[in-house]
Design a protein around this motif. Sequence first.
Motif, PDB file in Angstrom:
ATOM      1  N   VAL C  98       0.819  -1.158   0.272  1.00  0.00           N
ATOM      2  CA  VAL C  98       0.113   0.100  -0.132  1.00  0.00           C
ATOM      3  C   VAL C  98       0.649   1.337   0.012  1.00  0.00           C
ATOM      4  N   GLU C  99       1.878   1.332   0.933  1.00  0.00           N
ATOM      5  CA  GLU C  99       2.663   2.341   0.852  1.00  0.00           C
ATOM      6  C   GLU C  99       3.478   2.634  -0.376  1.00  0.00           C
ATOM      7  N   SER C 100       4.035   1.591  -0.872  1.00  0.00           N
ATOM      8  CA  SER C 100       4.653   1.763  -2.014  1.00  0.00           C
ATOM      9  C   SER C 100       3.872   2.306  -3.321  1.00  0.00           C
ATOM     10  N   THR C 101       2.383   1.779  -3.357  1.00  0.00           N
ATOM     11  CA  THR C 101       1.901   2.162  -4.300  1.00  0.00           C
ATOM     12  C   THR C 101       1.627   3.549  -4.064  1.00  0.00           C
ATOM     13  N   PHE C 102       1.285   3.857  -2.910  1.00  0.00           N
ATOM     14  CA  PHE C 102       0.836   5.232  -2.663  1.00  0.00           C
ATOM     15  C   PHE C 102       1.847   6.237  -2.999  1.00  0.00           C
ATOM     16  N   LEU C 103       2.974   5.837  -2.772  1.00  0.00           N
ATOM     17  CA  LEU C 103       4.297   7.013  -2.735  1.00  0.00           C
ATOM     18  C   LEU C 103       4.701   6.864  -4.134  1.00  0.00           C
ATOM     19  N   SER C 104       4.586   5.806  -4.970  1.00  0.00           N
ATOM     20  CA  SER C 104       5.026   5.847  -6.169  1.00  0.00           C
ATOM     21  C   SER C 104       4.175   6.964  -7.055  1.00  0.00           C
ATOM     22  N   THR C 105       3.330   7.521  -6.490  1.00  0.00           N
ATOM     23  CA  THR C 105       2.315   8.304  -7.346  1.00  0.00           C
ATOM     24  C   THR C 105       3.061   9.726  -7.194  1.00  0.00           C
ATOM     25  N   GLN C 106       3.801   9.984  -5.893  1.00  0.00           N
ATOM     26  CA  GLN C 106       4.475  10.952  -5.583  1.00  0.00           C
ATOM     27  C   GLN C 106       5.802  11.367  -6.482  1.00  0.00           C
ATOM     28  N   ARG C 107       6.242  10.378  -7.188  1.00  0.00           N
ATOM     29  CA  ARG C 107       7.288  10.563  -7.777  1.00  0.00           C
ATOM     30  C   ARG C 107       7.025  10.953  -9.276  1.00  0.00           C
ATOM     31  N   ASN C 108       8.156  11.768  -9.768  1.00  0.00           N
ATOM     32  CA  ASN C 108       8.139  12.175 -11.224  1.00  0.00           C
ATOM     33  C   ASN C 108       8.704  11.105 -12.287  1.00  0.00           C
ATOM     34  N   PRO C 109       8.368  10.680 -13.265  1.00  0.00           N
ATOM     35  CA  PRO C 109       7.105  11.020 -13.864  1.00  0.00           C
ATOM     36  C   PRO C 109       6.153  10.086 -13.654  1.00  0.00           C
ATOM     37  N   THR C 110       6.043   9.309 -12.707  1.00  0.00           N
ATOM     38  CA  THR C 110       5.012   8.220 -12.357  1.00  0.00           C
ATOM     39  C   THR C 110       3.570   8.797 -12.494  1.00  0.00           C
ATOM     40  N   GLY C 111       3.498   9.749 -11.241  1.00  0.00           N
ATOM     41  CA  GLY C 111       2.237  10.397 -11.182  1.00  0.00           C
ATOM     42  C   GLY C 111       1.776  10.904 -12.341  1.00  0.00           C
ATOM     43  N   PRO C 112       2.017  11.873 -12.766  1.00  0.00           N
ATOM     44  CA  PRO C 112       1.491  12.555 -13.937  1.00  0.00           C
ATOM     45  C   PRO C 112       1.426  11.659 -15.082  1.00  0.00           C
ATOM     46  N   ALA C 113       2.424  10.670 -15.177  1.00  0.00           N
ATOM     47  CA  ALA C 113       2.144   9.932 -16.472  1.00  0.00           C
ATOM     48  C   ALA C 113       0.980   8.845 -16.083  1.00  0.00           C
ATOM     49  N   LEU C 183      -2.217  10.781  -0.516  1.00  0.00           N
ATOM     50  CA  LEU C 183      -1.920   9.360  -0.738  1.00  0.00           C
ATOM     51  C   LEU C 183      -0.342   9.253  -0.020  1.00  0.00           C
ATOM     52  N   ASP C 184      -0.437   9.565   1.080  1.00  0.00           N
ATOM     53  CA  ASP C 184       0.906   9.526   1.912  1.00  0.00           C
ATOM     54  C   ASP C 184       1.188   8.175   2.905  1.00  0.00           C
ATOM     55  N   LYS C 185       2.339   8.288   3.706  1.00  0.00           N
ATOM     56  CA  LYS C 185       2.467   7.245   4.586  1.00  0.00           C
ATOM     57  C   LYS C 185       1.194   6.941   5.636  1.00  0.00           C
ATOM     58  N   GLN C 186       0.832   8.376   6.230  1.00  0.00           N
ATOM     59  CA  GLN C 186       0.022   7.995   7.393  1.00  0.00           C
ATOM     60  C   GLN C 186      -1.173   7.449   6.573  1.00  0.00           C
ATOM     61  N   SER C 187      -1.795   7.890   5.493  1.00  0.00           N
ATOM     62  CA  SER C 187      -2.989   7.367   4.917  1.00  0.00           C
ATOM     63  C   SER C 187      -3.003   5.932   4.327  1.00  0.00           C
ATOM     64  N   ALA C 188      -1.582   5.495   4.357  1.00  0.00           N
ATOM     65  CA  ALA C 188      -1.461   4.265   3.749  1.00  0.00           C
ATOM     66  C   ALA C 188      -1.571   3.473   4.917  1.00  0.00           C
ATOM     67  N   GLU C 189      -1.029   3.725   6.190  1.00  0.00           N
ATOM     68  CA  GLU C 189      -1.214   2.834   7.230  1.00  0.00           C
ATOM     69  C   GLU C 189      -2.779   2.779   7.612  1.00  0.00           C
ATOM     70  N   ARG C 190      -3.205   4.073   7.680  1.00  0.00           N
ATOM     71  CA  ARG C 190      -4.716   3.856   8.065  1.00  0.00           C
ATOM     72  C   ARG C 190      -5.628   3.131   7.189  1.00  0.00           C
ATOM     73  N   LEU C 191      -5.402   3.002   5.865  1.00  0.00           N
ATOM     74  CA  LEU C 191      -5.996   2.072   4.930  1.00  0.00           C
ATOM     75  C   LEU C 191      -5.679   0.842   5.387  1.00  0.00           C
ATOM     76  N   THR C 192      -4.304   0.314   5.363  1.00  0.00           N
ATOM     77  CA  THR C 192      -3.905  -0.932   5.456  1.00  0.00           C
ATOM     78  C   THR C 192      -4.741  -1.753   6.746  1.00  0.00           C
ATOM     79  N   ASP C 193      -4.899  -0.650   8.023  1.00  0.00           N
ATOM     80  CA  ASP C 193      -5.284  -1.369   9.325  1.00  0.00           C
ATOM     81  C   ASP C 193      -6.707  -1.390   9.175  1.00  0.00           C
ATOM     82  N   SER C 194      -7.530  -0.710   8.412  1.00  0.00           N
ATOM     83  CA  SER C 194      -8.881  -0.541   8.353  1.00  0.00           C
ATOM     84  C   SER C 194      -9.488  -1.782   7.454  1.00  0.00           C
ATOM     85  N   ILE C 195      -8.678  -2.190   6.345  1.00  0.00           N
ATOM     86  CA  ILE C 195      -8.586  -3.322   5.685  1.00  0.00           C
ATOM     87  C   ILE C 195      -8.422  -4.618   6.582  1.00  0.00           C
TER      88      ILE C 195
END
Lengths: 199, 199, 199, 199
Positions: C98-113, C183-195
């Motif tokens: 979850v975290e790596s998926t979330f964070l991958s979108t913060q990088r260029n050019p992955t997110g915009p692409a 889509l940051d570390k914190q929200s990744a953690e919350r989503l993981t635990d919620s699931i």
Amino acid sequence: MESTGPQGNPDRPHTGRRRNEATHQAILDAALRLLGESGGANITIDAIARAAGVGKQTVYRWWPSKGAVLLEALTERSLREVPMPDSGSLRDDLLAVVESTFLSTQRNPTGPALRSLVREAARDPHLAELLRTFTAQRRTAVRELLARGLKRGDLPAGADLDLMVDQFYGVFWYRFLLGHAPLDKQSAERLTDSILRAE
Amino acid sequence: MESTGPQGNPDRPHTGRRRNEATHQAILDAALRLLGESGGANITIDAIARAAGVGKQTVYRWWPSKGAVLLEALTERSLREVPMPDSGSLRDDLLAVVESTFLSTQRNPTGPALRSLVREAARDPHLAELLRTFTAQRRTAVRELLARGLKRGDLPAGADLDLMVDQFYGVFWYRFLLGHAPLDKQSAERLTDSILRAE
Amino acid sequence: MESTGPQGNPDRPHTGRRRNEATHQAILDAALRLLGESGGANITIDAIARAAGVGKQTVYRWWPSKGAVLLEALTERSLREVPMPDSGSLRDDLLAVVESTFLSTQRNPTGPALRSLVREAARDPHLAELLRTFTAQRRTAVRELLARGLKRGDLPAGADLDLMVDQFYGVFWYRFLLGHAPLDKQSAERLTDSILRAE
Amino acid sequence: MESTGPQGNPDRPHTGRRRNEATHQAILDAALRLLGESGGANITIDAIARAAGVGKQTVYRWWPSKGAVLLEALTERSLREVPMPDSGSLRDDLLAVVESTFLSTQRNPTGPALRSLVREAARDPHLAELLRTFTAQRRTAVRELLARGLKRGDLPAGADLDLMVDQFYGVFWYRFLLGHAPLDKQSAERLTDSILRAE
DNA sequence: ATTTAATCGAGACGGTACGTCATGTCTTCGG
DNA sequence: CCGAAGACATGACGTACCGTCTCGATTAAAT
């Protein structure tokens, strides 16, 4: 010879925006300019449209093919210059036509443009047909000129007028396109006399 | 008029595989066939190569342009048929040339192929030049035929031989390409007499 | 996911020039660059080809659609970055994904692409299908991760693994495309635990 | 969400012909019909105008973009169907929303139309913004539903309501657009319980 | 016999032009 | 003023050929 765009339903007067005449002229102007300037290079629709400040679609809307644009451009501007005189003297009349036809190719942009036009006609069946119609009109006009002479007795009764016409235009096009012999006043005179002497 | 492939270094006798004559002929055959069959359609190098079962490069290796292929194909097969006779009679000689030229266009694939050739020449400067050379040779041959007549006194001293030649070929090409008048025996005879009478 | 150009007849080893790998890469590079740079603007095949110094035809030869190029560009470069760990701890594994998926979108050019890719998929059925396949693979990988946890007893016996997977990717795409929540570390953690708590 | 055409000068009561409501409806009807029928094909303004028997300009006069037409068409007709209940039972309320949201996509033309709408939003920034606003309203409504439950003590104090909302709509859109899993009564129930259990 | 080099079919490559399509703006006319 | 019809500039689309280039296989003279 004329642009033949969409024809509205004749029952309905017309609806929608009308053709923009300025655009129409801009396209013809651009086409003629490019025809004259292109030293044998191909003329693209894109180039005409760009030179005219017009969208490609606008060209396609009004002319069925690139050649049709070129032909209309030429006939509107340059090919008017050949008169069909009726002076009473067969030799004078024929010479006038031959000479003006010959000399018209010396002017810009008529000469180069005409050459480009024939080049385009070679791969554009539509233009080829238009060109066939155009040349037929010219032949008919010269034939009538000769027919007047025949009526007056300036030609022998059995003269083959069609052959005379073809000898004129045949020599003209042959020399114009191959360029192996000049198309000047002197050669016009020689050709005229040769044609008249032959019958 | 002939394929002029790579020239080996003259210092070194030759090495490597030789030109495949079967391939050479296959290309010419294919070109002639396409010239005759194409009802106005464009002939592409790709199409010739494919029809000949040959790679495109093999065509480009031996001919400088598409037109060169087409012209060689035509001259190898079809255009040999026009003789340059020397019977002693100017009229007979000229008539023979005019007639055989006219009638050669009635045969297949010469007529359509010749038309296609001219069409291609309109956009291939290389072929245009080749065609100019070819037609110049024909003009020269006919001019010599006329010169023999002049020498024998069958023509008046001041006759314009070049104009006579151009009247023949001008009428021929003009009618051939526009198709508005037949190119048969009768018209050959009329043209011949008209040309001879004119001088 | 891979360019699937012409397939030679398997009976014949291969003939003709081979695919130029440098060109292949240049196209993918250019596509990825444009995907990242285009701030929502459309990406045209022309632009990709021009940026890669390549003819348009070369692109069309190897990829069935513009989208296929873009997807291959993304998967070759950017989307490799999401690992599928197997540490023995279900929470650690899921959180890592979850975290790596979330964070991958913060990088260029992955997110915009990635955003551009989805935009393209909306009008390119071909790309839509490719994207469906791609996401299915991701879902399967995460599902297997969860299945391992289930086997170990880290999840209750009746857990709906497919729903868990969709809760992850659903939230991810929904937030990624609408951008209304981080889509940051914190929200990744919350989503993981919620699931994990849900089952 | 509503058409926002020209505003008359407020000083002057009104002059000229008023907006034709029948035309207005005809455009929305046509848009909705095309949205539903288009199996992935693009919807053009031209097509909508033609289907409604209306000029293109009439569409552009009243809506700022194609997307605005489509969105208004959808919200006027199909998207009213999702209620925001307040029964006193959190689970009942949430289930009702989830279920009606899920099931609304099974009806025609809502499902296909909604899919087309998202597709259009991918290339129409204007529509994308409208869609963002629309989804934000939905999220807010569901969040308030959850907030009522939190107030009543049906949810733990620290519950992340935003995450719960996104889990609902995330799963919904993800499954709706990819189509890899059903959106029926059973899955609505599972999702509802999973969301409630998670907090 | 081996080496060397040019041939061959096949086809990838960078280009240019094509003719079509959709966009959003504009103009015209009848109601 | 409203609404239809449709002309207009723009720009991307996917295709067709061009002439060049690269591949591996074949062929034949020179060594």
